[in-house]
Write an enzyme that holds these catalytic residues in place. Sequence first.
Site, PDB file in Angstrom:
ATOM      1  N   ASP A  18       0.891  -1.160   0.000  1.00 23.10           N
ATOM      2  CA  ASP A  18       0.000   0.000   0.000  1.00 23.10           C
ATOM      3  C   ASP A  18       0.928   1.209   0.000  1.00 23.10           C
ATOM      4  OD1 ASP A  18      -1.584   2.151   0.650  1.00 23.10           O
ATOM      5  OD2 ASP A  18      -2.615   1.170   2.325  1.00 23.10           O
ATOM      6  N   TYR A 240       1.611  -0.058  14.948  1.00 28.58           N
ATOM      7  CA  TYR A 240       0.609  -0.253  13.904  1.00 28.58           C
ATOM      8  C   TYR A 240       0.959   0.530  12.641  1.00 28.58           C
ATOM      9  CZ  TYR A 240      -3.592  -0.154  11.199  1.00 28.58           C
ATOM     10  OH  TYR A 240      -4.475  -0.272  10.164  1.00 28.58           O
ATOM     11  N   LYS A 243      -2.907  -3.250   8.335  1.00 28.69           N
ATOM     12  CA  LYS A 243      -2.975  -4.724   8.292  1.00 28.69           C
ATOM     13  C   LYS A 243      -2.133  -5.258   7.137  1.00 28.69           C
ATOM     14  CE  LYS A 243      -5.911  -6.521  11.365  1.00 28.69           C
ATOM     15  NZ  LYS A 243      -5.446  -7.539  12.280  1.00 28.69           N
TER      16      LYS A 243
HETATM   17  C1  F6R Z   1      -7.818  -0.916   7.849  1.00 27.54           C
HETATM   18  C2  F6R Z   1      -7.573   0.412   7.280  1.00 27.54           C
HETATM   19  C3  F6R Z   1      -8.515   1.495   7.580  1.00 27.54           C
HETATM   20  C4  F6R Z   1      -7.902   2.522   8.533  1.00 27.54           C
HETATM   21  C5  F6R Z   1      -8.907   3.621   8.932  1.00 27.54           C
HETATM   22  C6  F6R Z   1      -8.322   4.687   9.824  1.00 27.54           C
HETATM   23  O1  F6R Z   1      -6.825  -1.815   7.476  1.00 27.54           O
HETATM   24  O2  F6R Z   1      -6.596   0.631   6.601  1.00 27.54           O
HETATM   25  O3  F6R Z   1      -9.724   1.007   8.086  1.00 27.54           O
HETATM   26  O4  F6R Z   1      -7.421   1.887   9.686  1.00 27.54           O
HETATM   27  O5  F6R Z   1      -9.405   4.258   7.775  1.00 27.54           O
HETATM   28  O6  F6R Z   1      -7.205   5.224   9.190  1.00 27.54           O
HETATM   29  P1  F6R Z   1      -6.357   6.448   9.748  1.00 27.54           P
HETATM   30  O7  F6R Z   1      -5.955   6.121  11.159  1.00 27.54           O
HETATM   31  O8  F6R Z   1      -5.202   6.506   8.807  1.00 27.54           O
HETATM   32  O9  F6R Z   1      -7.248   7.659   9.667  1.00 27.54           O
HETATM   33 MG    MG Z   2      -4.127   1.969   3.284  1.00 30.34          MG
HETATM   34 MG    MG Z   3      -4.846  -2.454   2.129  1.00 32.64          MG
END
Ligand code: F6R
Ligand code: MG
Ligand code: MG
Length: 377
Positions: A18, A240, A243
Amino acid sequence: MIIHGVNMKTTVSIIKADVGGYPGHSTVHPELVKKAEEELQIAKKQGEINDYFVGKCGDDLQLIMSHNHGVDNKGIHKLAWDTFVACTAVAKKLKLYGAGQDLLADTFSGNVKGMGPGSAEMEFEERKSEPLVCFMMDKTEPGAFNLPIFRIFADPFNTAGLVIDKGLHHGFSFEVYDVMEHKRVMLNTPEETYDLLALIGGKSRYVIKRVYPRKGSPVPEKEPVACISTDKLSQIAGKYVGKDDPVALVRSQAGLPAMGEVLEPWAFPHLVSGWMRGSHNGPIMPCSMEDATPTRFDGPPRVVALGFQVADGMLNKPVDLFKDIAFDHARKKALKIAEYMRRHGPFEPHRLPAEDMEYTTLPEVLEKLKERLKPME
Ligand code: F6R
Ligand code: MG
Ligand code: MG
């Protein structure tokens, strides 16, 4: 493939990362796909790789390459790394979300493992005909492959060939990783089926890494017939960073599970961990590459299946297998399950147990309440 009388083995590598989402974490911007195609086209012209296909699943950019350099090859991994770096520059220019998020190091150190991207690779002697499926998942983790891979290679209610085809009747050998202890074990089915299930039912810790044929199979025993990416981003980074969003390669037919047996488990949208903030259980929805754009609550988690007929080292154009209407029912079921799970809001089992969550405020909440937490009677 025979070149100058030498039998060259074919390697298929899928390396994904990603390097920026659009918008948020939902999909890959077309400019990133274009950039990756340009980079891999140059590598193909220079003879570094035989063929390539740039795919996407959710916010993950997928580099699928065929070559003759074997697995864990430094040149191939560097090519993938450099391509992700080039795409990151585009992502930064477009201010895409989380630009470069999976590139955890500043410089390449020989192999993408441990550096953020995920990879699954297999080297094999091409058979008379070589059907291969490349699975790509978004908003989940490698353990999401445990159930379907088990069903494909060890469940006679899924794979009729295990019962009625002498090429498969003796079963398969599973290589399982304990991702916490960094240990591995080989387990043979059918005789060790219950031991295998005792481990892989715990899918956040025990993950199927590879599957091998057994003695008597038309495919050589040393050649893997399935491989799953198992890179644990959260453990690599110690914090973190998103994923793992795993990928897998599965070979099919002629003494291996048929294409329809490889696709059959996905008619059941089983529950996987991931979804919103990597902290929720939800159904995995099989869909086409075009439809792999997680929206509702950043999901539900997706799986895409690209089918290739590898020929003389070339990948050729894939077929987007889950586009087929035969998977409409699974999609509807996944949406119903998603609706049901969502109604639980912040409660388990929709929300993951504390130890599996990627986001948490629990330590801060407990710290704040420290003085107010009194013994019960
Ligand atoms: C799950 C994922 C998304 C983010 C969520 C919060 O793998 O990538 O669900 O965890 O959109 O993202 P942030 O913390 O970057 O605003
Ligand atoms: Mg992402
Ligand atoms: Mg992804």
